[in-house]
Design an enzyme around this catalytic site. Sequence first.
Site, PDB file in Angstrom:
ATOM      1  N   HIS A  54      23.657-101.793 -45.314  1.00 46.99           N
ATOM      2  CA  HIS A  54      24.742-101.674 -46.288  1.00 46.99           C
ATOM      3  C   HIS A  54      24.214-101.117 -47.607  1.00 46.99           C
ATOM      4  O   HIS A  54      23.005-101.053 -47.839  1.00 46.99           O
ATOM      5  CB  HIS A  54      25.412-103.026 -46.486  1.00 46.99           C
ATOM      6  CG  HIS A  54      26.239-103.454 -45.313  1.00 46.99           C
ATOM      7  ND1 HIS A  54      27.050-104.570 -45.329  1.00 46.99           N
ATOM      8  CD2 HIS A  54      26.392-102.915 -44.069  1.00 46.99           C
ATOM      9  CE1 HIS A  54      27.654-104.697 -44.162  1.00 46.99           C
ATOM     10  NE2 HIS A  54      27.268-103.703 -43.381  1.00 46.99           N
ATOM     11  N   GLU A  56      24.141-102.296 -50.612  1.00 51.08           N
ATOM     12  CA  GLU A  56      23.331-103.209 -51.415  1.00 51.08           C
ATOM     13  C   GLU A  56      21.886-103.245 -50.911  1.00 51.08           C
ATOM     14  O   GLU A  56      20.937-103.295 -51.709  1.00 51.08           O
ATOM     15  CB  GLU A  56      23.929-104.615 -51.373  1.00 51.08           C
ATOM     16  CG  GLU A  56      25.340-104.711 -51.934  1.00 51.08           C
ATOM     17  CD  GLU A  56      26.424-104.536 -50.892  1.00 51.08           C
ATOM     18  OE1 GLU A  56      27.482-105.171 -51.040  1.00 51.08           O
ATOM     19  OE2 GLU A  56      26.221-103.772 -49.918  1.00 51.08           O
ATOM     20  N   TRP A 177      52.822 -69.140 -40.026  1.00 50.85           N
ATOM     21  CA  TRP A 177      51.743 -69.518 -40.934  1.00 50.85           C
ATOM     22  C   TRP A 177      52.312 -69.672 -42.336  1.00 50.85           C
ATOM     23  O   TRP A 177      52.897 -68.749 -42.878  1.00 50.85           O
ATOM     24  CB  TRP A 177      50.637 -68.468 -40.929  1.00 50.85           C
ATOM     25  CG  TRP A 177      49.874 -68.432 -39.642  1.00 50.85           C
ATOM     26  CD1 TRP A 177      50.017 -67.524 -38.631  1.00 50.85           C
ATOM     27  CD2 TRP A 177      48.878 -69.356 -39.208  1.00 50.85           C
ATOM     28  NE1 TRP A 177      49.170 -67.826 -37.594  1.00 50.85           N
ATOM     29  CE2 TRP A 177      48.446 -68.947 -37.919  1.00 50.85           C
ATOM     30  CE3 TRP A 177      48.300 -70.493 -39.771  1.00 50.85           C
ATOM     31  CZ2 TRP A 177      47.478 -69.628 -37.192  1.00 50.85           C
ATOM     32  CZ3 TRP A 177      47.327 -71.177 -39.054  1.00 50.85           C
ATOM     33  CH2 TRP A 177      46.930 -70.743 -37.789  1.00 50.85           C
ATOM     34  N   ARG A 191      39.485 -83.022 -41.151  1.00 49.43           N
ATOM     35  CA  ARG A 191      39.117 -83.273 -39.753  1.00 49.43           C
ATOM     36  C   ARG A 191      37.702 -83.822 -39.633  1.00 49.43           C
ATOM     37  O   ARG A 191      37.373 -84.507 -38.658  1.00 49.43           O
ATOM     38  CB  ARG A 191      39.263 -81.985 -38.942  1.00 49.43           C
ATOM     39  CG  ARG A 191      40.707 -81.555 -38.769  1.00 49.43           C
ATOM     40  CD  ARG A 191      40.830 -80.227 -38.050  1.00 49.43           C
ATOM     41  NE  ARG A 191      42.228 -79.788 -37.984  1.00 49.43           N
ATOM     42  CZ  ARG A 191      42.624 -78.610 -37.531  1.00 49.43           C
ATOM     43  NH1 ARG A 191      41.712 -77.731 -37.106  1.00 49.43           N
ATOM     44  NH2 ARG A 191      43.906 -78.305 -37.506  1.00 49.43           N
ATOM     45  N   THR A 203      54.618 -78.928 -31.110  1.00 50.84           N
ATOM     46  CA  THR A 203      53.566 -78.337 -31.940  1.00 50.84           C
ATOM     47  C   THR A 203      52.416 -77.838 -31.074  1.00 50.84           C
ATOM     48  O   THR A 203      51.866 -76.760 -31.309  1.00 50.84           O
ATOM     49  CB  THR A 203      53.055 -79.365 -32.963  1.00 50.84           C
ATOM     50  OG1 THR A 203      54.133 -79.732 -33.834  1.00 50.84           O
ATOM     51  CG2 THR A 203      51.914 -78.797 -33.795  1.00 50.84           C
ATOM     52  N   GLY A 295      54.703 -82.227 -34.972  1.00 46.44           N
ATOM     53  CA  GLY A 295      55.685 -81.572 -35.832  1.00 46.44           C
ATOM     54  C   GLY A 295      56.674 -82.531 -36.466  1.00 46.44           C
ATOM     55  O   GLY A 295      56.423 -83.725 -36.625  1.00 46.44           O
ATOM     56  N   LEU A 299      56.514 -86.646 -37.007  1.00 50.09           N
ATOM     57  CA  LEU A 299      56.452 -87.176 -38.365  1.00 50.09           C
ATOM     58  C   LEU A 299      57.639 -88.101 -38.634  1.00 50.09           C
ATOM     59  O   LEU A 299      57.489 -89.161 -39.254  1.00 50.09           O
ATOM     60  CB  LEU A 299      56.449 -86.029 -39.369  1.00 50.09           C
ATOM     61  CG  LEU A 299      55.165 -85.192 -39.422  1.00 50.09           C
ATOM     62  CD1 LEU A 299      55.426 -83.864 -40.125  1.00 50.09           C
ATOM     63  CD2 LEU A 299      54.042 -85.938 -40.125  1.00 50.09           C
TER      64      LEU A 299
END
Length: 354
Positions: A54, A56, A177, A191, A203, A295, A299
């Site tokens: 970690h 710390e 586009w 990504r 899509t 698409g 959503l």
Amino acid sequence: MGKMTLHEIYMHRCFDLARLGVGSVSPNPMVGAVIVAGDEIIGEGWHQRYGGPHAEVEAVNSVPSSKRHLLKKATLYVSLEPCCTFGKTPPCTNLIIENQIPRVVISCMDATPAVNGNGVKKLRAAGVEVVTDVLRDMGQRNAAIRNVFAAKKRPYIVLKFAQSKDRFMGQQGRQVWISNSLTARLVHRMRAEYDAFLVGTNTAITDNPRLTNRLWYGNSPLRIVFDKKMKIPAGNHLLDDTGETWVITEQHVEQQEVLFSKTKFIRLDFDEHLLPSLLELLYEHNKSSLVVEGGAATLHHFLLAGLWDEAWVFTSDCLLLEGISAPVIRGALIEEWKTGSDVLTIYRNSANGS
């Protein structure tokens, strides 16, 4: 903005360090730590990889032997509450107490149920002075993915789409586009930083996306596609088996699986339990973040269920005049900035406490 305090200056450094772990530590949080003695930074570190030391620990280990005696007079700054439980590594609270660090300054709490304030309690019980809530809002944003994953047992969900200036996100049956090349590069950066990307059937067929990271440094995400009736044709990029991919379907496809090594066909019912079932699977596979790229119908389902934490909306300066209407996002504005001719607006879903 007023003059920053010393606590805020050092905490900003913690955030800078924490970001160095992006894309490498999931499902653990990004954490940065700085050790200050007098007016000198004598050690610093960040959580570099999942399962590794970690922040710390890295910070303490970075202190040169000639200055280790200063730990007993030092202040440890850390972007997230130190852990107090045994996991892949020992508790950081033990490390702090054993090294007799007298003061710890924390930005925000760790929402992991076994920690969530208990790290602070343990330190204070051992006589350590603890200061909390330094740049808390920034700390919570830095730790948001981990805290949602730990507290809600689901990935942190980002809705992401592009729209034209007249608020259309595409046209039926044809690839359009909208965004510019700078926005494309930023999406590829996403990504590399988020665990999974999801698109719907239309899509996948219309845009034929790869959902891989090719324009940034780092790994590619898990690719997920909804394909209820197995309509996506062979030869589609999402079926190229070049990266980890989940095809979510209602069909039985055992025979197809023998043709793939990295692609899984997962059968789920496309009903009101679809999204919760998918999120449960992602949680079980330690995927702490999900970007829903579209698409419009996909959503809409997430928006209707209230299953989102952030929305990234890229608005182009182009006009489509007609087409598929972009979703309307009702959330708190976090920030807005330009990527060339495009404008990125980021919203937070304040309704679910994100």
